[in-house]
Design a protein around this motif. Structure first.
Motif, PDB file in Angstrom:
ATOM      1  N   ASP A 298       0.835  -1.207   0.000  1.00  0.00           N
ATOM      2  CA  ASP A 298       0.000   0.000   0.000  1.00  0.00           C
ATOM      3  C   ASP A 298       0.867   1.253   0.000  1.00  0.00           C
ATOM      4  OD1 ASP A 298       0.937   0.316   2.656  1.00  0.00           O
ATOM      5  OD2 ASP A 298      -0.762  -0.804   3.447  1.00  0.00           O
ATOM      6  N   THR A 327       0.518  -1.116  -6.187  1.00  0.00           N
ATOM      7  CA  THR A 327      -0.718  -0.404  -6.555  1.00  0.00           C
ATOM      8  C   THR A 327      -0.975   0.658  -5.498  1.00  0.00           C
ATOM      9  OG1 THR A 327      -1.639  -2.359  -7.637  1.00  0.00           O
ATOM     10  CG2 THR A 327      -3.176  -0.624  -7.013  1.00  0.00           C
ATOM     11  N   LEU A 403      -5.982   1.712 -10.498  1.00  0.00           N
ATOM     12  CA  LEU A 403      -7.078   1.833  -9.539  1.00  0.00           C
ATOM     13  C   LEU A 403      -8.437   1.674 -10.217  1.00  0.00           C
ATOM     14  CD1 LEU A 403      -5.817   4.763  -7.268  1.00  0.00           C
ATOM     15  CD2 LEU A 403      -5.867   2.314  -6.747  1.00  0.00           C
ATOM     16  N   ASN A 406      -8.927  -2.073 -10.938  1.00  0.00           N
ATOM     17  CA  ASN A 406      -9.267  -2.824  -9.722  1.00  0.00           C
ATOM     18  C   ASN A 406     -10.609  -2.413  -9.144  1.00  0.00           C
ATOM     19  OD1 ASN A 406      -6.966  -4.304  -9.980  1.00  0.00           O
ATOM     20  ND2 ASN A 406      -5.911  -3.443  -8.212  1.00  0.00           N
ATOM     21  N   TYR A 467      -6.625  -5.940   0.198  1.00  0.00           N
ATOM     22  CA  TYR A 467      -5.997  -5.111  -0.826  1.00  0.00           C
ATOM     23  C   TYR A 467      -7.007  -4.614  -1.856  1.00  0.00           C
ATOM     24  CZ  TYR A 467      -1.552  -6.703   1.111  1.00  0.00           C
ATOM     25  OH  TYR A 467      -0.491  -6.958   1.952  1.00  0.00           O
ATOM     26  N   ASP A 471      -7.863  -0.724  -2.722  1.00  0.00           N
ATOM     27  CA  ASP A 471      -7.923  -0.157  -4.073  1.00  0.00           C
ATOM     28  C   ASP A 471      -9.256   0.527  -4.343  1.00  0.00           C
ATOM     29  OD1 ASP A 471      -5.396  -1.150  -4.389  1.00  0.00           O
ATOM     30  OD2 ASP A 471      -6.002  -2.905  -5.555  1.00  0.00           O
TER      31      ASP A 471
END
Length: 518
Positions: A298, A327, A403, A406, A467, A471
């Motif tokens: 992160d 990400t 982003l 996801n 995760y 996102d």
């Protein structure tokens, strides 16, 4: 109303080409063959023993086999229930539409090469038979001619004519043409037992080149027969989580010189055994390597890795290259780029789209932005770890695109879970719902695998739930920054937050299903 029974293929037999469905994996092309003599057929439902194409090196479809299927200790073949089989030709277009994987394409090309060889042998056999028939016909005509001459001579000498029954002659032997017709089907499409199907690499390479002009194409050595030439630059890699582990493994397999570091040092041991070098700190890795990749969880972890004690920044000097594959949000990656460049380093962001399995298979999609020259220098690395890489321009663009990707994936997963729970509470079969979806426009490997996770209650992480929720949160913030509504993502985010409250953070993202049943 009772769910409709699954269609069962009819008239399948030894030697037929089929699509075999095994567990939660997508259908894979194979051929019905005789099983090994020491392998017993499972009791119960009718099964065929299938040898799968393109499985000589690796086949994820056969890695987690159900014990009840009595599978052999091989990844190339398995007993498959008849209801899990479909004729190859009748379902070819359908299967190709729902599976775009690199190894799947290899398998399909292997089938086509197998068929091509089979046709070539049939044609050669046919030509040989025709030639033999012509010789036989010529010999018959010669014999008839000689017989006629003898018959005429006998008549002239006054000898009686010997009668021959044409009916008894036909019954007593088969004509050459009839023998050819009867033998041909047994020979058609069946090579010798020890012959293995070959992979048509040209077709795979052609398919990879069809992506847009903003990308460079990549494929591991199994896709293009080992044609990757690893860079002579020293590669560093920081972070050996679900994604990083597969990436490093593929870099090593393709011949790159790699130095690794991980916060939990024990995770490095396996890669040291595979030939990697050990870096004691991120700063040491960067200072001793030409290009250093990082993949952490992160924004906070990404900043700590660069700015913290013995961090990346302390090892940066002019000419050193840093590629962040995490990400994160655009602001974070922009900040990291600025501090790296301020020390004379070169920076590229390259977050990856995929999951643990795709990482292991070298099938990730890489979204890159920043230093274009560094992007080109990373070519062999990107080829080893992914199937495609896109260059998206200035720093921050890749973070934003990742982003958004996801966000769509996370929202879709929440919708899948919602649909399955609604089916359950209204008395509908969840399996039937999945079967219907798999036959429609939504059919995909992602849909099938995540639904199978839910149906089997198996939430082993392939993409951590915590995760994908992170996102979604960052994607919503991205929308806020440009005053753009993201109501679907916001709703999905609330469901994931509920799942996290139920201690599902470290399970697969498909565990969001549990937020609907509690």
């Amino acid at each position: 109303m009772a769910a409709a029974a699954a269609a069962v293929p009819v008239n399948l037999r030894l030697g037929d080409l089929v699509w075999g469905k095994l567990g939660r994996y997508p259908p894979w092309p194979g051929k019905i063959v005789n099983p090994p003599k020491d392998l017993k057929k499972p009791r119960g439902k009718k099964c065929f023993f299938v040898k799968f194409f393109g499985t000589e090196d690796h086949l994820p479809v056969l890695e987690e086999l159900e014990p009840k299927l009595h599978q052999p200790r091989t990844r190339e073949s398995a007993w498959i229930k008849v209801e899990q089989l479909k004729p190859y030709h009748a379902h070819k277009e359908e299967m190709i539409k729902i599976n775009k994987g690199k190894r799947f394409q290899q398998a399909v090309d292997a089938v086509e090469e197998f068929l091509k060889k089979g046709k070539g042998k049939d044609q050669a056999s046919h030509n040989s038979t025709e030639e033999k028939n012509r010789r036989n016909s010529s010999e018959e005509r010669g014999k008839q001619s000689v017989g006629e001459e003898k018959h005429k001579a006998n008549l002239s000498e006054g000898k009686p004519k010997k009668r021959v029954s044409s009916v008894s002659s036909e019954r007593g032997s088969k004509s050459p043409l009839k023998r050819t017709y009867e033998q041909s089907p047994r020979k058609r499409g069946r090579p010798p037992k020890d012959e293995k199907p070959a992979v048509c690499y040209q077709a795979i390479t052609k398919k990879l080149k069809e992506t847009g002009s903003t990308s460079i194409q990549a494929a591991d050595s199994t896709a293009i027969n080992g044609s990757i030439t690893p860079t002579d630059k020293k590669i560093g890699f920081l972070g050996l989580g679900l994604m990083g582990s597969g990436i490093v493994s593929n870099l090593l397999k393709m011949g790159h010189t790699v130095t690794v570091w991980n916060r939990t040092a024990e995770k490095c041991d396996l890669f040291i055994q595979e030939g990697a070098r050990l870096g004691r700190t991120p700063a040491e890795v960067v200072s001793t390597c030409d290009i250093t990749f990082a993949c952490v969880s992160d924004p906070k972890a990404a900043k700590d890795l660069v700015l913290g004690p013995s961090g990346v920044l302390q090892g940066i000097r002019p000419g050193k290259c840093y590629v962040d594959m995490s990400t994160v949000d655009a602001d974070t990656v922009t900040e990291l780029a600025q501090v790296i460049v301020s020390r004379g380093g070169r920076f590229l962001e390259a977050p990856v789209s995929g999951n643990q399995q795709l990482s292991n298979d070298g099938m990730l999609v890489i979204l890159a932005a920043g230093d274009r020259g560094l992007y080109e220098d990373c070519s062999s690395c990107f080829q080893a770890m992914g199937k495609t890489s896109f260059f998206l321009g200035e720093v921050g663009n890749a973070a934003k695109m990742m982003l958004i990707v996801n966000m769509v994936q996370g929202s879709f997963m929440a919708t899948i879970a919602e649909g399955l729970t609604l089916a359950q509470v209204t008395g509908q079969s969840q399996q039937t719902l999945l079967d219907i979806l798999n036959q429609g426009q939504l059919a995909s490997i992602f849909l099938d695998q995540k639904c199978q996770n839910i149906l089997q209650g198996n939430f082993k992480p392939d993409f951590y739930l915590k995760y994908i929720q992170k996102d979604l949160r960052l994607a919503i913030a991205l929308g806020d920054s440009v005053n753009h509504p993201t109501p679907m993502a916001a709703a999905a985010n609330e469901v994931y937050k509920r799942a996290k409250a139920l201690d599902q953070s470290d399970n697969d993202m498909s565990a969001v299903y549990r937020a609907y049943i509690h």
